[in-house]
Design a protein around this motif. Structure first.
Motif, PDB file in Angstrom:
ATOM      1  N   PHE A  69       0.846  -1.197   0.000  1.00  0.00           N
ATOM      2  CA  PHE A  69       0.000   0.000   0.000  1.00  0.00           C
ATOM      3  C   PHE A  69       0.881   1.246   0.000  1.00  0.00           C
ATOM      4  O   PHE A  69       2.105   1.164   0.109  1.00  0.00           O
ATOM      5  CB  PHE A  69      -0.927   0.011   1.225  1.00  0.00           C
ATOM      6  N   VAL A  70       0.258   2.403  -0.102  1.00  0.00           N
ATOM      7  CA  VAL A  70       0.955   3.687  -0.017  1.00  0.00           C
ATOM      8  C   VAL A  70       0.381   4.459   1.160  1.00  0.00           C
ATOM      9  O   VAL A  70      -0.822   4.798   1.153  1.00  0.00           O
ATOM     10  CB  VAL A  70       0.788   4.514  -1.310  1.00  0.00           C
ATOM     11  N   PRO A  71       1.167   4.735   2.208  1.00  0.00           N
ATOM     12  CA  PRO A  71       0.646   5.514   3.339  1.00  0.00           C
ATOM     13  C   PRO A  71       0.165   6.888   2.888  1.00  0.00           C
ATOM     14  O   PRO A  71       0.782   7.532   2.039  1.00  0.00           O
ATOM     15  CB  PRO A  71       1.868   5.636   4.276  1.00  0.00           C
ATOM     16  N   ALA A  72      -0.928   7.325   3.447  1.00  0.00           N
ATOM     17  CA  ALA A  72      -1.516   8.606   3.039  1.00  0.00           C
ATOM     18  C   ALA A  72      -0.727   9.791   3.576  1.00  0.00           C
ATOM     19  O   ALA A  72      -0.859  10.910   3.069  1.00  0.00           O
ATOM     20  CB  ALA A  72      -2.965   8.686   3.522  1.00  0.00           C
ATOM     21  N   GLN A  73       0.092   9.556   4.604  1.00  0.00           N
ATOM     22  CA  GLN A  73       0.826  10.659   5.216  1.00  0.00           C
ATOM     23  C   GLN A  73       2.059  10.108   5.932  1.00  0.00           C
ATOM     24  O   GLN A  73       2.255   8.896   6.018  1.00  0.00           O
ATOM     25  CB  GLN A  73      -0.063  11.393   6.224  1.00  0.00           C
ATOM     26  N   TYR A  74       2.877  11.017   6.420  1.00  0.00           N
ATOM     27  CA  TYR A  74       4.023  10.648   7.250  1.00  0.00           C
ATOM     28  C   TYR A  74       3.520  10.293   8.648  1.00  0.00           C
ATOM     29  O   TYR A  74       2.721  11.025   9.231  1.00  0.00           O
ATOM     30  CB  TYR A  74       5.000  11.823   7.310  1.00  0.00           C
ATOM     31  N   HIS A  75       3.945   9.153   9.167  1.00  0.00           N
ATOM     32  CA  HIS A  75       3.490   8.696  10.485  1.00  0.00           C
ATOM     33  C   HIS A  75       4.656   8.616  11.465  1.00  0.00           C
ATOM     34  O   HIS A  75       5.741   8.148  11.104  1.00  0.00           O
ATOM     35  CB  HIS A  75       2.858   7.304  10.394  1.00  0.00           C
ATOM     36  N   VAL A  76       4.429   9.063  12.699  1.00  0.00           N
ATOM     37  CA  VAL A  76       5.354   8.845  13.805  1.00  0.00           C
ATOM     38  C   VAL A  76       4.540   8.233  14.933  1.00  0.00           C
ATOM     39  O   VAL A  76       3.634   8.883  15.477  1.00  0.00           O
ATOM     40  CB  VAL A  76       6.034  10.145  14.285  1.00  0.00           C
ATOM     41  N   LEU A  77       4.837   6.991  15.273  1.00  0.00           N
ATOM     42  CA  LEU A  77       4.013   6.259  16.237  1.00  0.00           C
ATOM     43  C   LEU A  77       4.864   5.730  17.392  1.00  0.00           C
ATOM     44  O   LEU A  77       5.444   4.655  17.314  1.00  0.00           O
ATOM     45  CB  LEU A  77       3.314   5.087  15.536  1.00  0.00           C
ATOM     46  N   PRO A  78       4.958   6.491  18.494  1.00  0.00           N
ATOM     47  CA  PRO A  78       5.619   5.960  19.686  1.00  0.00           C
ATOM     48  C   PRO A  78       4.688   5.005  20.413  1.00  0.00           C
ATOM     49  O   PRO A  78       3.489   5.267  20.536  1.00  0.00           O
ATOM     50  CB  PRO A  78       5.902   7.214  20.526  1.00  0.00           C
ATOM     51  N   GLY A  79       5.222   3.899  20.869  1.00  0.00           N
ATOM     52  CA  GLY A  79       4.367   2.936  21.554  1.00  0.00           C
ATOM     53  C   GLY A  79       5.129   1.769  22.119  1.00  0.00           C
ATOM     54  O   GLY A  79       6.350   1.829  22.323  1.00  0.00           O
ATOM     55  N   ARG A  80       4.401   0.689  22.365  1.00  0.00           N
ATOM     56  CA  ARG A  80       4.973  -0.519  22.978  1.00  0.00           C
ATOM     57  C   ARG A  80       4.630  -1.716  22.109  1.00  0.00           C
ATOM     58  O   ARG A  80       3.508  -1.876  21.642  1.00  0.00           O
ATOM     59  CB  ARG A  80       4.410  -0.708  24.389  1.00  0.00           C
ATOM     60  N   LYS A  81       5.638  -2.544  21.875  1.00  0.00           N
ATOM     61  CA  LYS A  81       5.459  -3.747  21.061  1.00  0.00           C
ATOM     62  C   LYS A  81       5.539  -4.958  21.966  1.00  0.00           C
ATOM     63  O   LYS A  81       6.515  -5.150  22.689  1.00  0.00           O
ATOM     64  CB  LYS A  81       6.557  -3.821  19.990  1.00  0.00           C
ATOM     65  N   ARG A  82       4.493  -5.776  21.927  1.00  0.00           N
ATOM     66  CA  ARG A  82       4.443  -7.001  22.718  1.00  0.00           C
ATOM     67  C   ARG A  82       5.042  -8.124  21.889  1.00  0.00           C
ATOM     68  O   ARG A  82       4.525  -8.476  20.833  1.00  0.00           O
ATOM     69  CB  ARG A  82       3.002  -7.332  23.094  1.00  0.00           C
ATOM     70  N   MET A  83       6.142  -8.681  22.357  1.00  0.00           N
ATOM     71  CA  MET A  83       6.823  -9.742  21.621  1.00  0.00           C
ATOM     72  C   MET A  83       6.398 -11.099  22.162  1.00  0.00           C
ATOM     73  O   MET A  83       6.679 -11.446  23.304  1.00  0.00           O
ATOM     74  CB  MET A  83       8.344  -9.588  21.744  1.00  0.00           C
ATOM     75  N   GLU A  84       5.671 -11.857  21.330  1.00  0.00           N
ATOM     76  CA  GLU A  84       5.190 -13.174  21.732  1.00  0.00           C
ATOM     77  C   GLU A  84       5.659 -14.276  20.783  1.00  0.00           C
ATOM     78  O   GLU A  84       5.257 -15.424  20.933  1.00  0.00           O
ATOM     79  CB  GLU A  84       3.670 -13.170  21.814  1.00  0.00           C
ATOM     80  N   CYS A  85       6.481 -13.891  19.801  1.00  0.00           N
ATOM     81  CA  CYS A  85       6.990 -14.870  18.847  1.00  0.00           C
ATOM     82  C   CYS A  85       8.221 -14.293  18.154  1.00  0.00           C
ATOM     83  O   CYS A  85       8.645 -13.178  18.448  1.00  0.00           O
ATOM     84  CB  CYS A  85       5.915 -15.235  17.821  1.00  0.00           C
ATOM     85  N   ILE A  86       8.804 -15.061  17.255  1.00  0.00           N
ATOM     86  CA  ILE A  86       9.929 -14.596  16.454  1.00  0.00           C
ATOM     87  C   ILE A  86       9.379 -13.915  15.208  1.00  0.00           C
ATOM     88  O   ILE A  86       8.431 -14.411  14.591  1.00  0.00           O
ATOM     89  CB  ILE A  86      10.834 -15.775  16.050  1.00  0.00           C
ATOM     90  N   GLU A  87       9.946 -12.777  14.837  1.00  0.00           N
ATOM     91  CA  GLU A  87       9.470 -12.030  13.673  1.00  0.00           C
ATOM     92  C   GLU A  87      10.620 -11.787  12.691  1.00  0.00           C
ATOM     93  O   GLU A  87      11.687 -11.324  13.080  1.00  0.00           O
ATOM     94  CB  GLU A  87       8.886 -10.682  14.091  1.00  0.00           C
ATOM     95  N   PHE A  88      10.370 -12.078  11.431  1.00  0.00           N
ATOM     96  CA  PHE A  88      11.290 -11.741  10.346  1.00  0.00           C
ATOM     97  C   PHE A  88      10.534 -10.826   9.380  1.00  0.00           C
ATOM     98  O   PHE A  88       9.427 -11.168   8.952  1.00  0.00           O
ATOM     99  CB  PHE A  88      11.748 -12.983   9.585  1.00  0.00           C
ATOM    100  N   ALA A  89      11.111  -9.681   9.037  1.00  0.00           N
ATOM    101  CA  ALA A  89      10.466  -8.750   8.108  1.00  0.00           C
ATOM    102  C   ALA A  89      11.391  -8.485   6.925  1.00  0.00           C
ATOM    103  O   ALA A  89      12.604  -8.318   7.098  1.00  0.00           O
ATOM    104  CB  ALA A  89      10.108  -7.450   8.812  1.00  0.00           C
ATOM    105  N   TYR A  90      10.799  -8.415   5.726  1.00  0.00           N
ATOM    106  CA  TYR A  90      11.556  -8.215   4.493  1.00  0.00           C
ATOM    107  C   TYR A  90      10.928  -7.045   3.737  1.00  0.00           C
ATOM    108  O   TYR A  90       9.759  -7.115   3.342  1.00  0.00           O
ATOM    109  CB  TYR A  90      11.528  -9.476   3.638  1.00  0.00           C
TER     110      TYR A  90
END
Length: 347
Positions: A69-90
């Motif tokens: 997709f194409v984001p409609a705007q510039y995003h800045v999102l401070p927050g918390r990520k709950r890690m419950e598994c292994i993640e691989f991103a490409y």
């Protein structure tokens, strides 16, 4: 094959794995809920990013998520990520940054651009990471794999404690190992990710194809981590830093690379250590790695700038476009002209 097995294979049977050892599936809803923004006013922005995700719960026991997709705007999102598994991103295309905060005064900022892969490991139990996620308004194409350590060990036919330690280390051990958690995709990984986005199969078999590609990506990740474990025993920490420095020098001087003697002198290692260390740490000879890097750079130029084949060839040091096309096809299994046409179809 029984009708029930056939239905399971193509995603037409039940995916209810809630009992016994099979209770290791990653739930799409839990992935969406794993990221929580600190400011309630940013929830709509987070939702706008998540609504484009396509989820593929696979019978291998893990989850593939495709963003296109194409984001409609510039995003800045401070927050918390709950890690419950292994993640691989490409990241096939897009521009983003994220900062991990793993403790007081400790953080890691990664620039996420086309051709980058990231890994977020899992500890012995779920944990939270403070993160700031920034996304530019540019086309995003990304594939993410989610898998539990239990399911991964089951797929590998091994005990949980036998998994590569980096998969279960958590961010507290990122020091000195950033290369494993955020790095450039290799040619084989790049090719598999491209094939996912270029898939033209019908819906009925598309999921089966994606599962095959996801298993291929997972195998490549495990091979990388196992090779790193071998190299870590063969090289001291200062030698590993020197080898990474040598690799960077080769990348920065792609069009006019130094000789092995010059490279060894600049990083303070002897030629033999450069040669053996490169193969152990990066899985290729020095100039074999340089060739792979030039091909990856050419693919990135085609993907991000939609350059012509001739322009990409010249940019990575090829005078003869025919020789470049042959090398590209040998590396990625597709001619650069065909790759460029496929990209233009998808834009």
């Amino acid at each position: 094959m029984s009708p029930a097995s056939y239905g399971d294979l193509f995603g037409q049977g039940s995916l209810n794995h809630e009992n016994g050892a099979n209770n290791m599936m990653i739930n799409p809803d839990s992935v969406k809920a794993s990221w929580q923004v600190h400011d309630a006013g940013l929830s709509e922005q987070l939702e706008s990013l998540q609504q484009h995700k396509v989820f593929y719960p696979l019978h291998s026991g893990f989850l593939v998520v495709v963003d296109d997709f194409v984001p409609a705007q510039y995003h800045v999102l401070p927050g918390r990520k709950r890690m419950e598994c292994i993640e691989f991103a490409y990241i096939h295309s897009g521009r983003a940054r994220f900062t991990l905060r793993s403790g007081p005064g400790r953080g890691y900022r990664w620039d996420i651009t086309s051709g980058v892969r990231t890994m977020l490991p899992y500890k012995t139990r779920p944990y939270d990471m403070e993160m700031v996620f920034e996304v530019d308004p540019a086309p995003v194409k990304m594939v993410t794999l989610y898998i539990s350590p239990q399911r991964l060990s089951s797929l590998m036919g091994t005990e949980l404690h036998a998994l590569p330690v980096d998969l279960a280390s958590g961010p507290s051990t990122f020091d000195g190992n950033e290369y494993d958690y955020c790095s450039t995709m290799g040619p084989a990984v790049e090719s598999a990710v491209f094939q996912i986005f270029d898939c033209r199969l019908s819906d009925m078999v598309r999921k089966l194809f994606i599962e095959a590609k996801a298993l291929e990506l997972l195998s490549l990740e495990l091979e990388h981590l196992c090779r790193r474990k071998t190299s870590a025993t063969a090289c001291r920490a200062e030698e590993i830093r020197g080898l990474h420095h040598a690799r960077q020098i080769m990348m920065d001087n792609m069009l006019d690379p130094p000789t092995l003697t010059e490279l060894a002198r600049e990083v303070g290692l002897n030629v033999k250590k450069i040669k053996t260390g490169f193969r152990a740490l990066f899985g290729a000879t020095v100039y074999g790695f340089l060739h792979q890097y030039r091909m990856e750079k050419a693919m990135q130029l085609l993907r991000t700038d939609l350059s012509s084949v001739s322009e990409a060839a010249w940019a990575v040091g090829y005078v003869n476009v025919s020789h470049f096309s042959s090398a590209f096809r040998k590396q990625f299994g597709i001619r650069p002209g065909d790759y460029l046409r496929a990209l233009r179809r998808s834009v």
